[in-house]
Design an enzyme around this catalytic site. Structure first.
Site, PDB file in Angstrom:
ATOM      1  CB  CYS A  82       3.665   9.754   4.186  1.00  0.00           C
ATOM      2  SG  CYS A  82       3.160  10.890   2.912  1.00  0.00           S
ATOM      3  NE  ARG A  91       2.569   4.123   6.214  1.00  0.00           N
ATOM      4  CZ  ARG A  91       1.642   4.043   7.151  1.00  0.00           C
ATOM      5  NH1 ARG A  91       1.601   2.993   7.932  1.00  0.00           N
ATOM      6  NH2 ARG A  91       0.768   5.002   7.324  1.00  0.00           N
ATOM      7  CD1 TRP A 104       1.718   6.834  -2.591  1.00  0.00           C
ATOM      8  CD2 TRP A 104       0.100   8.332  -2.196  1.00  0.00           C
ATOM      9  NE1 TRP A 104       0.648   6.522  -3.388  1.00  0.00           N
ATOM     10  CE2 TRP A 104      -0.356   7.423  -3.170  1.00  0.00           C
ATOM     11  CE3 TRP A 104      -0.740   9.351  -1.793  1.00  0.00           C
ATOM     12  CZ2 TRP A 104      -1.617   7.507  -3.742  1.00  0.00           C
ATOM     13  CZ3 TRP A 104      -2.000   9.435  -2.358  1.00  0.00           C
ATOM     14  CH2 TRP A 104      -2.432   8.519  -3.320  1.00  0.00           C
ATOM     15  CG  ASN A 142       1.079  10.124   6.912  1.00  0.00           C
ATOM     16  OD1 ASN A 142       0.484  10.379   5.868  1.00  0.00           O
ATOM     17  ND2 ASN A 142       0.846   9.021   7.618  1.00  0.00           N
ATOM     18  N   GLY A 143      -0.062  13.190   5.896  1.00  0.00           N
ATOM     19  CA  GLY A 143      -1.407  13.767   5.979  1.00  0.00           C
ATOM     20  C   GLY A 143      -1.527  14.935   5.018  1.00  0.00           C
ATOM     21  CD  GLU A 172     -10.907  -9.115  -2.326  1.00  0.00           C
ATOM     22  OE1 GLU A 172     -11.543  -8.049  -2.345  1.00  0.00           O
ATOM     23  OE2 GLU A 172      -9.703  -9.174  -2.004  1.00  0.00           O
ATOM     24  CE  LYS A 221      -6.709  -8.228  -3.740  1.00  0.00           C
ATOM     25  NZ  LYS A 221      -7.545  -7.951  -2.642  1.00  0.00           N
ATOM     26  CD  GLU A 247      -5.721  -4.398  -5.036  1.00  0.00           C
ATOM     27  OE1 GLU A 247      -5.449  -3.288  -4.586  1.00  0.00           O
ATOM     28  OE2 GLU A 247      -6.188  -5.301  -4.326  1.00  0.00           O
ATOM     29  CG  HIS A 265     -31.682  -7.333 -14.878  1.00  0.00           C
ATOM     30  ND1 HIS A 265     -33.016  -7.216 -15.192  1.00  0.00           N
ATOM     31  CD2 HIS A 265     -31.574  -8.442 -14.094  1.00  0.00           C
ATOM     32  CE1 HIS A 265     -33.680  -8.193 -14.599  1.00  0.00           C
ATOM     33  NE2 HIS A 265     -32.822  -8.949 -13.926  1.00  0.00           N
ATOM     34  CE  LYS A 286      -1.492  -4.038   3.275  1.00  0.00           C
ATOM     35  NZ  LYS A 286      -2.378  -4.998   2.581  1.00  0.00           N
TER      36      LYS A 286
HETATM   37  O1  M6R Z   1      -6.361  -1.080   5.623  1.00  0.00           O
HETATM   38  P1  M6R Z   1      -7.770  -1.209   5.140  1.00  0.00           P
HETATM   39  O2  M6R Z   1      -8.287  -2.606   5.267  1.00  0.00           O
HETATM   40  O3  M6R Z   1      -8.694  -0.227   5.764  1.00  0.00           O
HETATM   41  O4  M6R Z   1      -7.711  -0.876   3.592  1.00  0.00           O
HETATM   42  C1  M6R Z   1      -8.886  -0.797   2.835  1.00  0.00           C
HETATM   43  C2  M6R Z   1      -8.586  -0.788   1.357  1.00  0.00           C
HETATM   44  O5  M6R Z   1      -7.801   0.324   1.023  1.00  0.00           O
HETATM   45  C3  M6R Z   1      -7.858  -2.067   0.925  1.00  0.00           C
HETATM   46  O6  M6R Z   1      -8.594  -3.213   1.219  1.00  0.00           O
HETATM   47  C4  M6R Z   1      -7.565  -2.028  -0.581  1.00  0.00           C
HETATM   48  O7  M6R Z   1      -8.750  -2.119  -1.301  1.00  0.00           O
HETATM   49  C5  M6R Z   1      -6.601  -3.167  -0.935  1.00  0.00           C
HETATM   50  N1  M6R Z   1      -5.547  -2.679  -1.769  1.00  0.00           N
HETATM   51  C6  M6R Z   1      -7.273  -4.284  -1.632  1.00  0.00           C
HETATM   52  O8  M6R Z   1      -6.388  -5.297  -1.992  1.00  0.00           O
END
Ligand code: M6R
Length: 612
Positions: free
Chosen positions: A2, A27, A76, A102-103, A481, A485, A488, A504, A607
């Site tokens: 949110c 966000r 959200w 928010n929350g 990583e 990427k 997502e 393994h 985000k």
């Molecule tokens: O804001 P933050 O760095 O704490 O966020 C952590 C993860 O939610 C964030 O890195 C998420 O995995 C990203 N979408 C990765 O691209």
């Protein structure tokens, strides 16, 4: 998650609030709404499921009057689906007050039962409406929005940022926060509240962070912050170091593309002012590292991958035991924490609830806490003993890119500072490593020049259903990583493995044609490791995998075995990840684009994940 905006000042609330929502769109959200008090003192609200454009269309079709006071929200969905009715604001006191949240209000069922028993009615399935109705009831009883707020926050359990306006007190917006973000923007004859500074940075760069369990009242010419009991609270003003242009897409086709091209600047800016006469200098860490005998990195997602690199670098340089943990696991396993333990949180947003809770947990158990964070005024650095800010600038795309390389840079600086303190590296060794680190931005620019080739590869692979990523040593976090990427952004099944683990189990996944990215270490760094990775490549190639190697320019040993080589410039072992991740970021972006997907706001993701 949110996004929240509040405004009081001139008769231009709608422009400020909708503009603010636009800037916190990144966000992630699925509905939006706004409430404004018009000049005659009547409250108007509008809300719609869907993107901001749907709300804007609704406002064009059924305009509401503008006014000098208002609140707005992007939701959200958590409790109740993304519908018009569940969107915020929610109303109380017979439509005379509006509230956004928010929350998650954990005890909302109990409160709702109480209110239903008193005859109150509800129009939504949300936890938020309970707070709005409760606030209305308390307003009737106490006759003051601030007093009513105090009464309400005392009843709520969970995490919340709340903002509310009441038409009988048209010149103020009242807000409160517990474990969710809220920042004040200070203007001239107008003031702002928002979940992050991006919402108001085009109007003011003067900001104030609101602490845990505090209530804020903004009026056009005043700002008051108290604790939940009404005692005046200490506030921390700060200047936002970037301007609105930094958070704009400019001429780029996506924020993510813009942000990948900012990888070099993110590293350079994070180093800025922290290297002095060939050594690391970070006064912000004074005192916090003394006597540290154990380190935990706590983080989530991409930030946890940065932490994993920190394990290799800091153990090697500073000879102190280091572990990395997902923040959401850390506090549920009773870790051993002593006054010599340093818990280093890593977070771009500074608001990730899991990470915030891990930091609080560590502090409560007597550990020291350091936050590596990209967002000034956010909750995690405020809850930590010290903060080491990354200077990646605002990261808008949901997928983290430039923040990741900035995090690694900050972690390496931390490692060198620790090595200096502990005497585990000589001044000459530290200087040599810093020279390597300072050379990274220039080398990243060379990697960025290979964008077109990576794009071609991605476009060929648009129909791929699964991709594997392999790496060893510091190449392993890069593999993780790369896989994250791709998952997502392109919604492709992707896994990262340590190459040594292949035999393994994961080797069973290798079938003819499956693309496997392999992060190849430099033969000049650890020749033995390089040989091992080449033999891993041969093993998967023999089983029909299509190998895409990310290897140092001129590494001829890899050529006979790889179908594709994505070259990176020569760099020391710890600095290769900063270069090797760039082609993987580009690849994920291009593959998602080839599939026609939204690279800035992938499905289901937010985000900053501000709920547990
Ligand atoms: O804001 P933050 O760095 O704490 O966020 C952590 C993860 O939610 C964030 O890195 C998420 O995995 C990203 N979408 C990765 O691209």
């Amino acid at each position: 998650m949110c996004g929240i905006v509040g405004y009081v000042g001139r008769e231009r609330s709608l422009e400020v609030l909708l503009g603010g929502l636009k800037r916190v769109e990144y966000r992630g959200y699925d509905s939006a709404g706004v409430a404004v008090i018009d000049p005659s003192g009547v409250l108007h609200a509008a809300k719609r499921a869907g993107k901001l454009g749907v709300l804007e269309d609704a406002l064009r079709a059924h305009p509401i009057p503008d006014g000098a006071t208002g609140i707005a929200h992007t939701r959200w969905a958590t409790h109740g689906g993304p519908t018009d009715g569940n969107a915020h604001p929610h109303l109380g006191d017979d439509g005379r007050l509006a509230l956004v949240h928010n929350g998650i209000i954990e005890n909302f069922t109990e409160l709702k039962t109480e209110l239903l028993a008193e005859g109150f009615e509800f129009a939504s399935e949300t936890d938020t409406e309970v707070a709005a109705v409760l606030l209305g009831r308390e307003y009737r009883r106490l006759g003051s929005l601030v007093e009513a707020f105090r009464a309400v926050v005392g009843r709520l359990e969970g995490a919340f940022t709340l903002l509310a306006v009441h038409q009988d007190e048209p010149g103020i917006v009242v807000g409160a926060r517990r474990n969710s973000p809220l920042v004040i923007g200070l203007g001239e004859g107008e003031n702002f509240l928002a979940s992050d500074v991006a919402a108001f940075v085009e109007h003011t760069r003067k900001a104030v962070a609101i602490g845990q369990d505090q209530i804020v009242v903004i009026a056009p010419d005043s700002v008051t912050v108290t604790d939940f009991a009404g005692n005046p609270a200490e506030v921390e003003p700060f200047d936002v170091t970037w301007d609105a242009a930094a958070a704009d897409k400019g001429g780029w086709s996506s924020f993510m593309l813009k942000e990948i091209t900012e990888d070099p600047t993110a590293v350079a800016d994070t180093l800025l002012g922290r290297v002095h006469e060939g050594d690391v200098r970070m006064p912000e860490l004074d005192g916090v590292l003394d006597g540290v005998d154990r380190i935990f990195f706590v983080a989530a997602g991409t930030a946890a991958h940065a932490g994993r690199l920190g394990v290799y670098a800091i153990e090697k340089w500073a000879r102190v035991p280091v572990d990395v943990e997902f923040a959401h696991e850390f506090r549920y396993r009773d870790p051993i924490l002593t006054p010599g333990t340093l818990v280093v949180s890593i977070s771009q947003s500074g608001e990730t609830m899991d990470t915030l809770m891990a930091v609080k947990y560590a502090r409560e158990r007597g550990a020291r806490t350091l936050s590596i964070c990209n967002t000034q005024g956010s909750s995690i650095p405020r809850e930590s003993d010290a903060a080491l800010y990354t200077h990646a600038g605002p990261e808008v795309a949901v997928a983290s890119t430039k923040a990741f390389v900035a995090q690694i840079t900050a972690i390496y600086l931390l490692g060198l500072e620790l090595a200096k303190l502990r005497g585990t590296l000589t001044a000459a060794e530290r200087q040599a490593l810093l020279v390597e680190l300072q050379a990274v931005p220039g080398k990243m620019l060379q990697v960025l020049e290979t964008h077109e080739r990576i794009a071609e590869l991605a476009h060929w692979m648009a129909d791929t259903r699964a991709v594997l990523f392999l790496g060893r040593h510091v190449g392993y976090p890069v593999a993780l990583e790369g896989a994250l990427k791709l998952k997502e952004l392109a919604y492709i099944h992707a896994e990262g493995f340590p190459a040594g683990e292949l035999k393994h189990g994961p080797i069973a996944l290798i079938e003819p044609g499956i693309p496997v990215f392999v992060v190849v270490p430099s033969p000049r760094g650890d020749a033995e490791l390089h040989k091992k990775v080449i033999s891993n490549i041969q093993e998967i190639r023999a089983r029909g995998a299509r190998v895409i190697a990310i290897a140092e320019l001129g590494d001829v040993a890899v050529l006979p075995f790889a179908d594709e080589v994505l070259p990176i410039p020569l760099a020391g072992p710890f600095f290769e990840p900063l270069l090797a991740v760039v082609p993987l970021q580009i690849f994920a972006l291009e593959l998602a684009s080839a599939k026609g997907l939204d690279v800035d706001q992938p499905r289901n993701l937010a985000k900053s994940v501000t709920v547990e």
